[in-house]
Design an enzyme around this catalytic site. Structure first.
Site, PDB file in Angstrom:
ATOM      1  N   ASN A  46       0.807  -1.229   0.000  1.00 24.78           N
ATOM      2  CA  ASN A  46       0.000   0.000   0.000  1.00 24.78           C
ATOM      3  C   ASN A  46       0.837   1.275   0.000  1.00 24.78           C
ATOM      4  OD1 ASN A  46       1.008  -0.014   2.584  1.00 24.78           O
ATOM      5  ND2 ASN A  46      -0.930   0.555   3.579  1.00 24.78           N
ATOM      6  N   GLU A  48       3.371   2.019   2.209  1.00 30.44           N
ATOM      7  CA  GLU A  48       4.062   2.281   3.472  1.00 30.44           C
ATOM      8  C   GLU A  48       5.537   1.894   3.360  1.00 30.44           C
ATOM      9  OE1 GLU A  48       2.446   0.581   6.994  1.00 30.44           O
ATOM     10  OE2 GLU A  48       0.379   1.173   6.526  1.00 30.44           O
ATOM     11  N   LYS A 203      12.690  39.143 -15.729  1.00 32.93           N
ATOM     12  CA  LYS A 203      11.675  38.186 -16.153  1.00 32.93           C
ATOM     13  C   LYS A 203      10.388  38.440 -15.391  1.00 32.93           C
ATOM     14  CE  LYS A 203      12.723  34.447 -12.875  1.00 32.93           C
ATOM     15  NZ  LYS A 203      13.241  33.098 -12.692  1.00 32.93           N
ATOM     16  N   ASP A 235      14.706  22.976 -12.963  1.00 29.45           N
ATOM     17  CA  ASP A 235      13.597  22.027 -12.878  1.00 29.45           C
ATOM     18  C   ASP A 235      13.178  21.635 -14.299  1.00 29.45           C
ATOM     19  OD1 ASP A 235      11.440  20.469 -12.212  1.00 29.45           O
ATOM     20  OD2 ASP A 235      10.464  21.950 -10.949  1.00 29.45           O
TER      21      ASP A 235
END
Length: 327
Positions: A46, A48, A203, A235
């Protein structure tokens, strides 16, 4: 090779690592001449997470290394469980080593009803049982004040600047900040590159839309010069590659991108490899798997710096001495 380092005061240092970036942890251990504590970690059906250390850590100064690539929330939870495990196993002190501090971009409220997530992360570390925090190039220096305890803010700038100095003519370099918020960091770059000129890109950003900013104008001397475009993280690569385009349009001879944290969310690799930058230089605070590597990418190891900082903390030395008193 032993898994513990003992100093003259009979203190014992041990290194433990989560599963997010084991290669970095192993490099740090190698720099210190030790090995990581054997650790069992797995996930139940699940989702965990279970963790257990294979050796006693009672009375030790434990340094828990965990980086935070995607899926970031899984690695945060694993790290918190490992802190709790160290606390309950009677470690003398627990230092969290998070080379890339999670949720660092959410360090203030832009609008009402927003969380200050970077502060919450610090609170979670402290509540779980961490005594000390070590990180590299925080998104903003104010994050140091979020953690209720000692914070070692390491800087990758000297490492990155040494590499840049080895590949360019510093007499014809301009350091470029991608926005006004990084100008203070850019000033540190100019000092390391012999007092070269400084510029910044103006920007605009819609704070309701993530990962999207538009680079518009350049303020500073860049025409005919090699521009070193600096940032703390990459990113999706939209902001930094947009800045490369603007610099090229304004007459820059070459552009080198230098950033500490290679988050590289899609489509960053595609954007970076085709943006026209001469070189993209990052560190290994986050894993850079083969599918995220491209021809003009250079990855520098942060392990020697983190290892030196860990040694200074363990020996009650000075971490800021590694950066000429800066933190």
């Amino acid at each position: 090779m032993t898994t513990a380092i003992t100093n003259a005061g009979a203190k014992q240092l041990v290194l433990v690592s989560g599963r997010a970036h084991p290669q970095l942890a192993e490099r740090i251990a190698s720099e210190l001449g030790t090995e990581l504590i054997p650790t069992a970690a797995y996930d139940f059906a699940n989702g965990e997470t279970y963790v257990r250390f294979g050796e006693s850590v009672r009375g030790t100064d434990a340094f828990l290394i965990q980086s935070h690539p995607a899926p970031i929330n899984q690695w945060i939870m694993e790290q918190l469980l490992m802190i709790d495990s160290l606390k309950r196993a009677s470690a003398r002190s627990i230092t969290v080593v998070s080379p890339f501090y999670p949720y660092a971009r959410q360090d203030k409220k832009h609008r009402g009803r927003e969380p200050i997530s970077a502060r919450l992360i610090s609170d979670l570390y402290k509540t779980a049982g961490a005594d000390r925090l070590m990180s590299v190039d925080l998104h903003t220096a104010q994050i140091q004040g979020f953690f209720d305890g000692p914070v070692d803010h390491l800087m990758a700038i000297p490492l990155l600047a040494d590499h840049v100095r080895s590949v360019v003519d510093v007499e014809n370099v301009t350091v470029v900040s991608p926005d006004t918020g990084r100008v203070r960091v850019a000033e540190q770059w100019t000092e390391l590159l012999g007092g070269c000129p400084l510029a910044f890109v103006h920007k605009t950003r819609d704070i309701t839309v993530p990962n999207q900013a538009v680079s518009k104008e350049v303020v500073g001397q860049i025409e005919g010069r090699t521009c070193v475009l600096i940032d703390d993280m990459i990113d999706t690569g939209g902001t930094i590659t947009g800045a490369v385009k603007v610099l090229r349009e304004k007459g820059a001879k070459d552009v080198i991108i230098a950033a500490t944290h290679a988050v590289f969310s899609d489509p960053a690799v595609e954007r970076l490899s085709s943006c026209g930058a001469l070189e993209v230089v990052v560190t290994d605070t986050l894993p850079v798997p083969p599918e995220h590597q491209f021809e003009n990418l250079t990855v520098l190891s942060i392990a020697p710096l983190i290892a030196r900082a860990i040694q200074e903390v363990f020996e009650d030395g000075s971490v800021t001495s590694l950066f000429n008193g800066r933190s």
